[in-house]
Design a protein around this motif. Structure first.
Motif, PDB file in Angstrom:
ATOM      1  N   LYS A 232     -68.606  70.563 -16.052  1.00 14.72           N
ATOM      2  CA  LYS A 232     -68.394  71.969 -15.656  1.00 14.72           C
ATOM      3  C   LYS A 232     -66.965  72.215 -15.212  1.00 14.72           C
ATOM      4  N   ASN A 233     -66.375  71.182 -14.594  1.00 17.69           N
ATOM      5  CA  ASN A 233     -65.006  71.334 -14.093  1.00 17.69           C
ATOM      6  C   ASN A 233     -64.377  69.952 -13.941  1.00 17.69           C
ATOM      7  N   ALA A 234     -63.109  69.933 -13.555  1.00 13.49           N
ATOM      8  CA  ALA A 234     -62.374  68.670 -13.450  1.00 13.49           C
ATOM      9  C   ALA A 234     -62.976  67.746 -12.407  1.00 13.49           C
ATOM     10  N   ASN A 235     -63.424  68.301 -11.312  1.00 13.85           N
ATOM     11  CA  ASN A 235     -63.982  67.475 -10.242  1.00 13.85           C
ATOM     12  C   ASN A 235     -65.254  66.760 -10.705  1.00 13.85           C
ATOM     13  N   GLU A 236     -66.106  67.490 -11.432  1.00 15.93           N
ATOM     14  CA  GLU A 236     -67.332  66.878 -11.938  1.00 15.93           C
ATOM     15  C   GLU A 236     -67.002  65.766 -12.927  1.00 15.93           C
ATOM     16  N   ALA A 237     -66.006  66.010 -13.791  1.00 21.12           N
ATOM     17  CA  ALA A 237     -65.597  64.983 -14.759  1.00 21.12           C
ATOM     18  C   ALA A 237     -65.046  63.754 -14.043  1.00 21.12           C
ATOM     19  N   PHE A 238     -64.214  63.979 -13.030  1.00 17.49           N
ATOM     20  CA  PHE A 238     -63.616  62.869 -12.276  1.00 17.49           C
ATOM     21  C   PHE A 238     -64.691  62.028 -11.591  1.00 17.49           C
ATOM     22  N   LEU A 239     -65.623  62.684 -10.900  1.00 19.66           N
ATOM     23  CA  LEU A 239     -66.667  61.953 -10.178  1.00 19.66           C
ATOM     24  C   LEU A 239     -67.580  61.190 -11.151  1.00 19.66           C
ATOM     25  N   GLY A 240     -67.859  61.810 -12.301  1.00 14.92           N
ATOM     26  CA  GLY A 240     -68.695  61.144 -13.298  1.00 14.92           C
ATOM     27  C   GLY A 240     -68.037  59.889 -13.828  1.00 14.92           C
ATOM     28  N   LEU A 241     -66.724  59.971 -14.094  1.00  9.24           N
ATOM     29  CA  LEU A 241     -65.999  58.801 -14.588  1.00  9.24           C
ATOM     30  C   LEU A 241     -65.850  57.745 -13.496  1.00  9.24           C
ATOM     31  N   LYS A 242     -65.665  58.196 -12.277  1.00  9.27           N
ATOM     32  CA  LYS A 242     -65.543  57.258 -11.143  1.00  9.27           C
ATOM     33  C   LYS A 242     -66.809  56.419 -11.020  1.00  9.27           C
ATOM     34  N   ASP A 243     -67.930  57.060 -11.277  1.00  6.48           N
ATOM     35  CA  ASP A 243     -69.215  56.377 -11.196  1.00  6.48           C
ATOM     36  C   ASP A 243     -69.350  55.288 -12.273  1.00  6.48           C
ATOM     37  N   LYS A 244     -68.665  55.476 -13.408  1.00  5.54           N
ATOM     38  CA  LYS A 244     -68.758  54.513 -14.525  1.00  5.54           C
ATOM     39  C   LYS A 244     -67.597  53.517 -14.531  1.00  5.54           C
ATOM     40  N   GLU A 245     -66.624  53.705 -13.655  1.00  4.53           N
ATOM     41  CA  GLU A 245     -65.376  52.942 -13.738  1.00  4.53           C
ATOM     42  C   GLU A 245     -65.577  51.438 -13.650  1.00  4.53           C
ATOM     43  N   GLU A 246     -66.366  50.995 -12.705  1.00  3.79           N
ATOM     44  CA  GLU A 246     -66.567  49.554 -12.514  1.00  3.79           C
ATOM     45  C   GLU A 246     -67.224  48.935 -13.749  1.00  3.79           C
ATOM     46  N   LYS A 247     -68.191  49.639 -14.309  1.00  8.31           N
ATOM     47  CA  LYS A 247     -68.888  49.151 -15.503  1.00  8.31           C
ATOM     48  C   LYS A 247     -67.927  49.036 -16.689  1.00  8.31           C
ATOM     49  N   VAL A 248     -67.071  50.046 -16.849  1.00  7.56           N
ATOM     50  CA  VAL A 248     -66.091  50.054 -17.946  1.00  7.56           C
ATOM     51  C   VAL A 248     -65.092  48.916 -17.784  1.00  7.56           C
ATOM     52  N   ASN A 249     -64.549  48.769 -16.571  1.00  9.89           N
ATOM     53  CA  ASN A 249     -63.551  47.719 -16.315  1.00  9.89           C
ATOM     54  C   ASN A 249     -64.134  46.325 -16.517  1.00  9.89           C
ATOM     55  N   ARG A 250     -65.368  46.140 -16.091  1.00 14.94           N
ATOM     56  CA  ARG A 250     -66.025  44.835 -16.228  1.00 14.94           C
ATOM     57  C   ARG A 250     -66.199  44.482 -17.712  1.00 14.94           C
ATOM     58  N   PHE A 251     -66.488  45.500 -18.535  1.00  9.27           N
ATOM     59  CA  PHE A 251     -66.656  45.275 -19.969  1.00  9.27           C
ATOM     60  C   PHE A 251     -65.335  44.830 -20.595  1.00  9.27           C
ATOM     61  N   PHE A 252     -64.240  45.482 -20.216  1.00  9.97           N
ATOM     62  CA  PHE A 252     -62.944  45.178 -20.822  1.00  9.97           C
ATOM     63  C   PHE A 252     -62.394  43.821 -20.400  1.00  9.97           C
ATOM     64  N   VAL A 253     -62.746  43.359 -19.211  1.00  8.16           N
ATOM     65  CA  VAL A 253     -62.270  42.049 -18.728  1.00  8.16           C
ATOM     66  C   VAL A 253     -62.682  40.938 -19.685  1.00  8.16           C
ATOM     67  N   ASN A 254     -63.844  41.077 -20.293  1.00  6.49           N
ATOM     68  CA  ASN A 254     -64.396  40.014 -21.128  1.00  6.49           C
ATOM     69  C   ASN A 254     -64.043  40.144 -22.612  1.00  6.49           C
ATOM     70  N   LEU A 255     -63.206  41.114 -22.963  1.00 10.89           N
ATOM     71  CA  LEU A 255     -62.849  41.277 -24.369  1.00 10.89           C
ATOM     72  C   LEU A 255     -61.773  40.277 -24.785  1.00 10.89           C
TER      73      LEU A 255
END
Length: 495
Positions: A232-255
Motif C-alpha cells: 500500500k505504501n513504502a512503509n508497508e513494503a519496508f516492513l514486509g521486506l524486513k520480515d524476510k531479510e534474515e531468510k533471504v540473507n541466509r539463503f545467499f550465504v550458502n550460494l
C-alpha cells in the motif's frame, strides 16, 4: 498427398523418436535433466486431462518462446512424464494412478514435416487412419505434442478445425510450441479456443536449480513479489521486506561463489547449466541470436538483404548504449528511413529478443521520442558485448532482468487491464514507472550498489498517484522519507 510418402515418413519418425527423445531427457552423465517450473503447470494439465476435468480452452495449449529456452526439452519431458514423477507427491501420485487411461501420446517436430513438404492436415489424416481412430468421435485419451508448429503455414486453421471437431469430448490434448512471433499470428478464432503460455529465459531461481541443484525457499518468491510491487505504501513494503531479510540473507550465504555474476553473464538459457566453458556459452547464445535472425525475423517482414545485414550492428548499438535516439541509430547504421529502422526494432521485439519500454505519459514530447529497448535476458547483452561492458553500461543488465520479471511475473497473462511498464525520458529520471491495475504507480530505479534516490524523487513529482519509490541494488534495506525503499539486489533475485 502420396500415402506411401506419408507412411515412409511416419515409420522413419517412429524409428528415430526414442533416440531423439533420449538426447533431450538425459545429460552427458546419464542423469535426467531437471525440469523447469512450468513443468508443474503441465503436470496439473495432464492430471485434469486424464480425469476429464480439463477446461475447453486448455485442450489446446500454445507455448511460444525464443530459441534456446528449452521448448523441445519441455515437450520431451511431458512426452515421458512418468520419468519425472514422485509417488510421494499428491499430484504426481494422482497422475501415476490415472496414466493407464492415456492410450496414445505422440511427439512431432513440424519443421521435419515442412522439410518433406507434408502439411499437418495431410499427416494427421493419415495418422487417424493408421491408428484406427477419428478425432471427431475419439473415445481414447490422446496427447499430441507439436514442436515448432509455425513451420506449417496453415497451423492456425488446423488447430481451430481440430478444436471444433472435438467439442463433443475431452479426449484430445494438444501442446504446441512455436517462436515468440506466433503471438502475433494467432487468429482471434484460435485465441478463443486455446490457452497461451509463454516460455521465457531463466530467472535466477531456475538457474540455481539447473546449474547447482539449489532449490528456492518455498513461497518466498511470491511473497517477495507481492511485498515489493503490491504494498500500500513504502512503509508497508519496508516492513514486509524486513520480515524476510534474515531468510533471504541466509539463503545467499550458502550460494556458490560468483553465482550471481555468472548468471548475468550466461545464465539466461537452460543449456548454460550443462556447459562449463564461458566462451562456448557465449557462442551458443550468439547462435541463438543468429538463428532468430535467419529463421524467425525473415518470416515476420520482408527486408532487403542490405537491411537484414544491419541487425547485428543494431543489436550491438543497443547493447552498448545507455540512452539511445532514433537519430543516433539512423546515423550510425546509415539507414535513411525512420520506417525501416522502426520496422527492424519492431521485429526484434516480436521475435522475443527485445522488450520495448515506452516513455511515461504524454508530456515529454511527440511519439518520435525513442522508447527504451531492453534485452529479454541479460545473457543476450553480455554475449553481444563479449562481457566487456563500457563504463556506465553494466547496470543495464539489471534493467534487462527487471524487464524479464515484468513480462513473466508482473504482467503475466493479463488480457485486459494489465500492468504497464514505462520510463521517464527526462534527464535524471527513474528507470521505470510501474503502473498497476489500481491506477497507482511505483517508481523504480535499478543498479549495482545503487544508493542515490534523486532519480526516483524527480519522477515521483511528475507521475500521477505515486504509490512509493524503489531503489533496487542498494547495500542495505532502508526506508527513506517514508516514501522510498532502498532494496538490496538479492531480494529481486529471489522473485
Amino acid at each position: 498427398m502420396d500415402e506411401q510418402k506419408l507412411e515412409n515418413f511416419y515409420k522413419e519418425w517412429l524409428k528415430i523418436l526414442p533416440r531423439l527423445s533420449k538426447g533431450y531427457l538425459y545429460n552427458d552423465a546419464g542423469n535426467l535433466r531437471p525440469t523447469r517450473y512450468i513443468f508443474s503447470y503441465f503436470k496439473k494439465i495432464i492430471s485434469n486431462f486424464l480425469t476429464d476435468q480439463i477446461d475447453e480452452t486448455e485442450k489446446i495449449i500454445l507455448l511460444p518462446g525464443i530459441r534456446g529456452v528449452g521448448k523441445t526439452t519441455l515437450l520431451m519431458q511431458i512426452f515421458n512424464v512418468e520419468k519425472f514423477l514422485n509417488p510421494e507427491s499428491d499430484l504426481d501420485s494422482k497422475i501415476l494412478q490415472n496414466l493407464n487411461k492415456l492410450d496414445y501420446r505422440f511427439y512431432l517436430d513440424v519443421s521435419k514435416l515442412h522439410l518433406e513438404q507434408i502439411s499437418l492436415n495431410s499427416f494427421f489424416k493419415f495418422f487417424e487412419k493408421v491408428n484406427n481412430f477419428n478425432f471427431v468421435g475419439l473415445d481414447k485419451k490422446v496427447i499430441l505434442l507439436l514442436d515448432e508448429i509455425h513451420f506449417d503455414q496453415d497451423w492456425n486453421l488446423f488447430l481451430k478445425v481440430l478444436f471444433d471437431s472435438t467439442k463433443g469430448h475431452k479426449n484430445l490434448l494438444i501442446i504446441a510450441t512455436g517462436s515468440s512471433a506466433i503471438n502475433l499470428k494467432i487468429s482471434a478464432d484460435l485465441m478463443r479456443r486455446s490457452t497461451l503460455v509463454e516460455l521465457y529465459p531463466l530467472k535466477f531461481n531456475e538457474y540455481l536449480i539447473l546449474r547447482h541443484k539449489i532449490y528456492p525457499i518455498k513461497n518466498l518468491a511470491e511473497d517477495l513479489k507481492e511485498i515489493i510491487f503490491n504494498s500500500k505504501n513504502a512503509n508497508e513494503a519496508f516492513l514486509g521486506l524486513k520480515d524476510k531479510e534474515e531468510k533471504v540473507n541466509r539463503f545467499f550465504v550458502n550460494l556458490p561463489l560468483d553465482s550471481e555474476e555468472n548468471f548475468f553473464k550466461n545464465g539466461g538459457f537452460p543449456f548454460s547449466a550443462q556447459l562449463k566453458n564461458e566462451v562456448e556459452m557465449a557462442e551458443r547464445i550468439k547462435n541463438v541470436i543468429n538463428g532468430i535472425i535467419a529463421k524467425d525475423i525473415i518470416t515476420l517482414k520482408s527486408f532487403k538483404t542490405e537491411t537484414l545485414s544491419k541487425i547485428n550492428d543494431l543489436l550491438y548499438l543497443l547493447a552498448n548504449s545507455d540512452v539511445i535516439s532514433y537519430e543516433k541509430l539512423l546515423k550510425s547504421l546509415r539507414i535513411d528511413n525512420i520506417r525501416t529502422l522502426t520496422a527492424l526494432l519492431d521485429v526484434l521485439v516480436l521475435s522475443g529478443i527485445l522488450v520495448k519500454v515506452k516513455t511515461y505519459g504524454t508530456t515529454y514530447g511527440t511519439t518520435r521520442k525513442t522508447p527504451k529497448y531492453l534485452f529479454i535476458t541479460p545473457s543476450l547483452r553480455s554475449a553481444i558485448l563479449n562481457n566487456n561492458y563500457p563504463p556506465g553500461i553494466e547496470g543495464k543488465k539489471l534493467e534487462d532482468y527487471f524487464a524479464l520479471i515484468f513480462k513473466k511475473d508482473i504482467k503475466g497473462n493479463y488480457v485486459f487491464g494489465a500492468p504497464k511498464l514505462s520510463y521517464d525520458i527526462a534527464e535524471n529520471g527513474a528507470d521505470f514507472v510501474l503502473s498497476l491495475q489500481n491506477k497507482k504507480n511505483v517508481v523504480i530505479e535499478v543498479g549495482f550498489n545503487k544508493e542515490e534516490v534523486k532519480q526516483v524523487q524527480n519522477t515521483m513529482k511528475k507521475v500521477k498517484n505515486p504509490q512509493y519509490g524503489l531503489v533496487i541494488g542498494s547495500r542495505k534495506l532502508e526506508l527513506v522519507n517514508n516514501s522510498i525503499v532502498k532494496v538490496p539486489l538479492r531480494f529481486l533475485m529471489l522473485i
